[in-house]
Design an enzyme around this catalytic site. Sequence first.
Site: not given
Length: 210
Positions: A38, A87, A112, A133
Amino acid sequence: MKLPLLGRPGPRTGKPAEPLPIVVGLRNPGPKYEGSRHNIGAVVIANVAVRAGHTLGRAPSRVSAAVAKVGKPPDSGILVAPFTFMNESGRVVRAALDYWKVAPGDLLVIHDDIDLAFGRLRVQVGGGSGGHNGVRSVEQSLGTKDFSRLKVGVGRPPGSADPAEYVLRGFTKKESPGVDLIVEDAADVVEMWLSDRQRAQEMAAHRGRD
């Protein structure tokens, strides 16, 4: 390979004389997420800064991020690595665009992508979030999808693995030797994007192919 954390913030980066494109590398902060799939976007940002002979420094207080100005006019840009979690990325991107008076059309977000094979790259303008997100947060905060994205392929989760858990894991031993190359290829694309966006798109399409 152990992917590096961003270092401590250094000197602040102020407003440039003219608005410059902004390149954001998405991530989750903290040691827990160091080396995760991520966080590849922020690792690319750090790599671009190092290649330019810079370190990521403190942004103005209203922008919760580490930043660096790279390149020479007219191919300069501002690199941004948010200090917030995925987020909440949108509010940092919105603050950065507002502070430096940059339109969404001059924004590149690096993230990613599990729908791209490991090592593949793709540059596109607009499109959906693909369930990411961080990208969804940016879209919501900007009120538009019309910004550029550099997608970095991290591969599909194996079997019935939860995608949300998969991207928070590190790369496997088998994948580790290729991570350096992915980061270098993505940094090449970022540098090209600052000078020629069409060529950057073409470059990305040919990186990571057999």
